[in-house]
Design an enzyme around this catalytic site. Sequence first.
Site, PDB file in Angstrom:
ATOM      1  N   HIS A  51     -11.757  11.165   6.218  1.00  0.00           N
ATOM      2  CA  HIS A  51     -11.657  12.394   5.423  1.00  0.00           C
ATOM      3  C   HIS A  51     -12.899  12.613   4.567  1.00  0.00           C
ATOM      4  O   HIS A  51     -13.034  13.619   3.890  1.00  0.00           O
ATOM      5  CB  HIS A  51     -10.406  12.338   4.530  1.00  0.00           C
ATOM      6  CG  HIS A  51     -10.389  11.160   3.599  1.00  0.00           C
ATOM      7  ND1 HIS A  51      -9.863   9.928   3.965  1.00  0.00           N
ATOM      8  CD2 HIS A  51     -10.863  11.001   2.351  1.00  0.00           C
ATOM      9  CE1 HIS A  51      -9.991   9.083   2.960  1.00  0.00           C
ATOM     10  NE2 HIS A  51     -10.614   9.695   1.971  1.00  0.00           N
ATOM     11  N   HIS A  81     -18.306   8.666  -3.224  1.00  0.00           N
ATOM     12  CA  HIS A  81     -18.025   9.626  -2.148  1.00  0.00           C
ATOM     13  C   HIS A  81     -17.936  11.013  -2.766  1.00  0.00           C
ATOM     14  O   HIS A  81     -17.959  11.150  -3.992  1.00  0.00           O
ATOM     15  CB  HIS A  81     -16.708   9.266  -1.432  1.00  0.00           C
ATOM     16  CG  HIS A  81     -15.531   9.293  -2.342  1.00  0.00           C
ATOM     17  ND1 HIS A  81     -15.121   8.182  -3.079  1.00  0.00           N
ATOM     18  CD2 HIS A  81     -14.701  10.299  -2.703  1.00  0.00           C
ATOM     19  CE1 HIS A  81     -14.079   8.506  -3.822  1.00  0.00           C
ATOM     20  NE2 HIS A  81     -13.817   9.783  -3.625  1.00  0.00           N
ATOM     21  N   HIS A  83     -16.126  15.163  -2.543  1.00  0.00           N
ATOM     22  CA  HIS A  83     -15.089  16.086  -2.068  1.00  0.00           C
ATOM     23  C   HIS A  83     -15.709  17.473  -2.024  1.00  0.00           C
ATOM     24  O   HIS A  83     -16.542  17.811  -2.884  1.00  0.00           O
ATOM     25  CB  HIS A  83     -13.871  16.069  -3.011  1.00  0.00           C
ATOM     26  CG  HIS A  83     -13.205  14.721  -3.084  1.00  0.00           C
ATOM     27  ND1 HIS A  83     -12.127  14.385  -2.303  1.00  0.00           N
ATOM     28  CD2 HIS A  83     -13.506  13.624  -3.823  1.00  0.00           C
ATOM     29  CE1 HIS A  83     -11.755  13.144  -2.586  1.00  0.00           C
ATOM     30  NE2 HIS A  83     -12.590  12.647  -3.499  1.00  0.00           N
ATOM     31  N   GLU A  93     -12.364  18.676  -6.973  1.00  0.00           N
ATOM     32  CA  GLU A  93     -10.940  18.324  -7.170  1.00  0.00           C
ATOM     33  C   GLU A  93     -10.526  18.701  -8.582  1.00  0.00           C
ATOM     34  O   GLU A  93      -9.545  19.408  -8.788  1.00  0.00           O
ATOM     35  CB  GLU A  93     -10.758  16.828  -6.906  1.00  0.00           C
ATOM     36  CG  GLU A  93     -11.079  16.480  -5.445  1.00  0.00           C
ATOM     37  CD  GLU A  93     -10.278  15.338  -4.921  1.00  0.00           C
ATOM     38  OE1 GLU A  93     -10.416  14.220  -5.450  1.00  0.00           O
ATOM     39  OE2 GLU A  93      -9.467  15.557  -4.011  1.00  0.00           O
ATOM     40  N   HIS A 106     -17.422  11.313  -6.743  1.00  0.00           N
ATOM     41  CA  HIS A 106     -16.596  10.283  -7.375  1.00  0.00           C
ATOM     42  C   HIS A 106     -17.289   8.932  -7.238  1.00  0.00           C
ATOM     43  O   HIS A 106     -17.574   8.481  -6.120  1.00  0.00           O
ATOM     44  CB  HIS A 106     -15.213  10.221  -6.707  1.00  0.00           C
ATOM     45  CG  HIS A 106     -14.356  11.391  -7.059  1.00  0.00           C
ATOM     46  ND1 HIS A 106     -13.234  11.738  -6.340  1.00  0.00           N
ATOM     47  CD2 HIS A 106     -14.476  12.324  -8.038  1.00  0.00           C
ATOM     48  CE1 HIS A 106     -12.676  12.805  -6.890  1.00  0.00           C
ATOM     49  NE2 HIS A 106     -13.422  13.192  -7.913  1.00  0.00           N
ATOM     50  N   THR A 169      -6.922  10.337  -5.712  1.00  0.00           N
ATOM     51  CA  THR A 169      -6.602  11.710  -5.262  1.00  0.00           C
ATOM     52  C   THR A 169      -6.367  11.763  -3.751  1.00  0.00           C
ATOM     53  O   THR A 169      -6.162  12.828  -3.197  1.00  0.00           O
ATOM     54  CB  THR A 169      -7.746  12.679  -5.616  1.00  0.00           C
ATOM     55  OG1 THR A 169      -8.933  12.268  -4.898  1.00  0.00           O
ATOM     56  CG2 THR A 169      -8.003  12.688  -7.106  1.00  0.00           C
TER      57      THR A 169
HETATM   58  C1  LIG Z   1      -4.380   0.543  -2.617  1.00  0.00           C
HETATM   59  O1  LIG Z   1      -5.718   0.517  -2.161  1.00  0.00           O
HETATM   60  C2  LIG Z   1      -6.260   1.800  -1.997  1.00  0.00           C
HETATM   61  C3  LIG Z   1      -7.733   1.692  -1.698  1.00  0.00           C
HETATM   62  C4  LIG Z   1      -8.427   2.513  -2.752  1.00  0.00           C
HETATM   63  N1  LIG Z   1      -9.152   3.561  -2.171  1.00  0.00           N
HETATM   64  C5  LIG Z   1      -8.551   4.504  -1.357  1.00  0.00           C
HETATM   65  C6  LIG Z   1      -8.504   5.800  -1.810  1.00  0.00           C
HETATM   66  N2  LIG Z   1      -7.652   6.676  -1.211  1.00  0.00           N
HETATM   67  C7  LIG Z   1      -9.361   6.231  -2.919  1.00  0.00           C
HETATM   68  C8  LIG Z   1      -9.326   7.485  -3.559  1.00  0.00           C
HETATM   69  C9  LIG Z   1     -10.253   7.612  -4.567  1.00  0.00           C
HETATM   70  S1  LIG Z   1     -10.541   8.971  -5.578  1.00  0.00           S
HETATM   71  N3  LIG Z   1     -10.737  10.229  -4.677  1.00  0.00           N
HETATM   72  O2  LIG Z   1      -9.391   9.136  -6.402  1.00  0.00           O
HETATM   73  O3  LIG Z   1     -11.771   8.671  -6.293  1.00  0.00           O
HETATM   74  S2  LIG Z   1     -11.133   6.160  -4.719  1.00  0.00           S
HETATM   75  C10 LIG Z   1     -10.299   5.382  -3.428  1.00  0.00           C
HETATM   76  S3  LIG Z   1     -10.552   3.863  -2.810  1.00  0.00           S
HETATM   77  O4  LIG Z   1     -10.904   3.072  -3.886  1.00  0.00           O
HETATM   78  O5  LIG Z   1     -11.450   3.814  -1.735  1.00  0.00           O
HETATM   79 ZN   LIG Z   2     -12.548  10.993  -4.588  1.00  0.00          ZN
END
Ligand SMILES: COCCCN1C=C(N)c2cc(S(N)(=O)=O)sc2S1(=O)=O
Ligand SMILES: [Zn+2]
Length: 227
Positions: A51, A81, A83, A93, A106, A169
């Site tokens: 994504h 990363h 969005h 976001e 982010h 998110t």
């Molecule tokens: C339980 O383990 C989950 C692994 C954590 N991650 C997965 C996400 N969906 C995610 C979203 C992120 S965000 N968009 O809120 O920064 S950072 C991040 S992440 O740190 O890469």
């Molecule tokens: Zn993010």
Amino acid sequence: MGVCTSSTAQCLPRQSPIDIQTRRAKYDSSLKPLFIQYDPNTSKRIINVGHCFNVEFDDSSDRSVLSEGPLTSHYRLRQFHFHWGTSDRDGSEHVIDGQTYPAELHIVHWNSQRYSSFEEATKHSDGLAVIGVLLKIGEPNPVLQNIIDNLDKVKTKERTYWTYLGSLTTSPYSECVTWVLLQEAITISSEQLQHFRGLQNEDEEFILENHRPLQPIEKRLVKSSCK
Ligand SMILES: COCCCN1C=C(N)c2cc(S(N)(=O)=O)sc2S1(=O)=O
Ligand SMILES: [Zn+2]
């Protein structure tokens, strides 16, 4: 301090992103300036996660860390990363007084002072700290062009910010994030942004947008580091 994974009686949901209503944000004089120390040599690889794309960092030691600000521990840089949306009209976001931005960066960190691993940290309400940087259309941004070697320059001189307790998110939406949203947007050109929409997911479909809808603020307070 576990993570509330649902709106159970003892805790209201703390989902992200939210609309930052600046007139309701409360100045907190106890909020210190952010301490950001990044070593560009800890960057490892860019990976398409379906994504979006993550630029991942070597987080085996505290060489790239975030501390101070609203934080009571030091947090180790894990990945960053972006969005974006299908057009330059939206894509961020977080939203500021109802205003959307075309994209959002982010920068994800985990609490290496309290937890032994990133995975463990995501299970706790103070496990992650994510710096959100809004992107506005403007001149091409040389830093974004080779952000890996210049992450250090993402740091704006006056780093005033909003902060609130929220969540990931994207799935699994764990409520483990202290959000630190910088009040100064950085620029990206429309052409640079168009490159993001050219990324493809595992089904070779273009990733035209990847921003989550706004979530209810509930009883949360957004704090501001400046009046
Ligand atoms: C339980 O383990 C989950 C692994 C954590 N991650 C997965 C996400 N969906 C995610 C979203 C992120 S965000 N968009 O809120 O920064 S950072 C991040 S992440 O740190 O890469
Ligand atoms: Zn993010």
